[in-house]
Design an enzyme around this catalytic site. Structure first.
Site, PDB file in Angstrom:
ATOM      1  N   HIS A 176      -8.165  -4.596  -1.426  1.00 14.33           N
ATOM      2  CA  HIS A 176      -6.952  -3.900  -0.999  1.00 14.33           C
ATOM      3  C   HIS A 176      -6.239  -4.725   0.069  1.00 14.33           C
ATOM      4  O   HIS A 176      -6.756  -4.913   1.164  1.00 14.33           O
ATOM      5  CB  HIS A 176      -7.315  -2.516  -0.446  1.00 14.33           C
ATOM      6  CG  HIS A 176      -6.113  -1.663  -0.139  1.00 14.33           C
ATOM      7  ND1 HIS A 176      -5.338  -1.098  -1.121  1.00 14.33           N
ATOM      8  CD2 HIS A 176      -5.554  -1.291   1.038  1.00 14.33           C
ATOM      9  CE1 HIS A 176      -4.355  -0.399  -0.568  1.00 14.33           C
ATOM     10  NE2 HIS A 176      -4.467  -0.506   0.748  1.00 14.33           N
ATOM     11  N   ASP A 214      -9.884  -2.854  -6.478  1.00 14.70           N
ATOM     12  CA  ASP A 214      -9.405  -2.200  -5.258  1.00 14.70           C
ATOM     13  C   ASP A 214      -9.940  -0.772  -5.184  1.00 14.70           C
ATOM     14  O   ASP A 214      -9.581   0.079  -6.007  1.00 14.70           O
ATOM     15  CB  ASP A 214      -7.873  -2.191  -5.261  1.00 14.70           C
ATOM     16  CG  ASP A 214      -7.261  -1.641  -3.980  1.00 14.70           C
ATOM     17  OD1 ASP A 214      -7.998  -1.098  -3.134  1.00 14.70           O
ATOM     18  OD2 ASP A 214      -6.027  -1.742  -3.837  1.00 14.70           O
ATOM     19  N   SER A 234       0.838  -1.194   0.000  1.00 13.31           N
ATOM     20  CA  SER A 234       0.000   0.000   0.000  1.00 13.31           C
ATOM     21  C   SER A 234       0.880   1.255   0.000  1.00 13.31           C
ATOM     22  O   SER A 234       1.668   1.461  -0.917  1.00 13.31           O
ATOM     23  CB  SER A 234      -0.948  -0.040   1.201  1.00 13.31           C
ATOM     24  OG  SER A 234      -1.936   0.960   1.100  1.00 13.31           O
TER      25      SER A 234
END
EC number: 3.1.1.32
Length: 406
Positions: A370, A341, A215
């Protein structure tokens, strides 16, 4: 027999079946079996798919197909939880947390601050008994993550199986250490990461050195690689669920349902992380205003952009977006994203840019959310993301030299 008579006979039949027991009659079982078959057909035809592999160079693509076959295999999301938000929300709750014993190290920065590194030395490695040549994997957690996140622990567990050493880069002020200067972190400023990479490499200059970012950690890693080009001691890198365009990410997360499920919660986490060090920021930032933020964008506008000297939030978000620097990446990088996502919408994935860089490969799954990528009936131990990580780092450590010969 007319329609009314047929309807009456059907009503009497159903009424009788309900009295004798819905399931006992066999009707319920037939309906369940029918639904199961229909769902299985839908799942196999529309949900379970092979990922899209976008490689900037034929050599890198062939290398991945040969040594990292998982990127070309069908990904079967958990059958009862394949939707993006479900995958995203459930993973932290159902994923196991393998036990890891860390060795802590604090290193100093040029501005007088400190960074906490968590080491897993893997001294019991049978594949690499010599610590000086034991491969090292640098791990970068997400926005408010630390070395305690389940996805980090799983990467360490997999690295342990391979005989590798891991070190987790905790962003300033996130792992319980004090802030010594009025500065935290952001994915556009790579100075702390440069310090960590130089430090780790200086300790083990003869060891293969790789990095993996998740991320925001992946965004930071890509921004670093884009700035450094080939002038990095890293041999290769992998990123997972990166937000490619910060404007698109913010817009997606501000949609009502996404704001309710993710944005507001992450904003409160950010506020909590800086409020612990509130006394360090009061001279340069209006902390009362920061604590009133209702979204990540508002937090970044009132805190992050101000701290790092950006004139506007747009200036910061432009500089933070790794899609701008992808063309300058100079080492092999594999980037796994799911096109569903909500943190990183599919239209912002830089497919055309990736095609122009022979060092870059995108692996795009249809589902996974995600940092989700759940698979199996009860996915506690392993995810598709874990398998991609393991195969890729192993391929680069053991066969990476083949790339230069292709």
């Amino acid at each position: 027999m007319d329609l009314r008579m047929l309807s009456r006979e059907l009503s009497l039949y159903l009424e009788h079946q309900v009295r004798v027991g819905f399931f006992g009659s066999g009707v319920g079982l037939s309906l369940i079996l029918g639904f199961s078959v229909a769902y299985a057909c839908y799942y196999l035809s529309s949900i379970a798919k092979k990922p899209q592999l976008v490689a900037g160079g034929e050599s890198f693509g062939r290398f991945l197909r040969d040594h990292c076959p998982v990127v070309t295999e069908t990904y079967y999301p958990t059958v009862w939880c394949w939707e993006s938000r479900g995958q995203t929300l459930l993973r932290p709750f159902i994923a196991s947390k393998p036990p890891v014993r860390y060795r802590n190290e604090c290193i100093k920065t040029a501005d007088g601050g400190q960074i906490l590194l968590d080491w897993f030395d893997n001294d019991n490695s049978k594949s690499y008994m010599d610590a000086s040549t034991r491969p090292t994997i640098l791990l970068l957690p997400g926005l408010t993550g630390t070395s305690k996140e389940s996805y980090i622990l799983h990467m360490i567990h997999l690295s342990e199986e391979l005989g590798y050493r891991c070190v987790v880069f905790n962003n300033r002020g996130m792992a319980g250490e004090d802030l010594l200067t009025p500065r935290t972190y952001c994915c556009a400023n790579t100075e702390d990461l440069e310090t960590v990479i130089h430090h780790v490499h200086s300790l083990y200059p003869s060891a293969a050195f790789l990095a993996a970012g998740v991320s925001m950690g992946g965004m930071l890693l890509l921004n670093y690689l884009g700035k450094m080009g080939t002038k990095t001691p890293l041999k290769a890198a992998a990123t997972f669920s990166v937000g490619w365009n910060t404007f698109a990410c913010s817009e997606s997360l501000e949609k009502p349902l996404n704001w309710l499920l993710f944005n507001y919660y992450l904003t409160t986490c950010l506020q909590s992380s800086v409020n612990k060090h509130r006394h360090m920021f009061v001279k340069q930032i209006d902390m009362d205003n920061v604590m009133k933020a209702k979204s990540i964008r508002e937090f970044d506008k009132r805190f992050t952009a101000v701290m790092f000297g950006y004139q506007t939030i747009d200036d910061y978000y432009t500089d933070a977006s790794p899609n701008r620097r992808l063309k300058s990446v100079g080492i092999p990088v594999l980037c796994l994203n799911s096109v569903d996502d909500v943190f990183s919408p599919s239209h912002a994935i830089p497919i055309e840019t990736a095609k122009q860089n022979p060092n870059v490969a995108l692996v795009l799954t249809s589902y996974g959310g995600h940092i989700g990528f759940l698979e199996g009936i009860w996915p506690r131990q392993s995810t598709y993301m874990d398998r991609v990580f393991k195969q890729f780092v192993q391929a680069m450590v053991e066969h990476g030299h083949e790339l230069s010969n292709m």
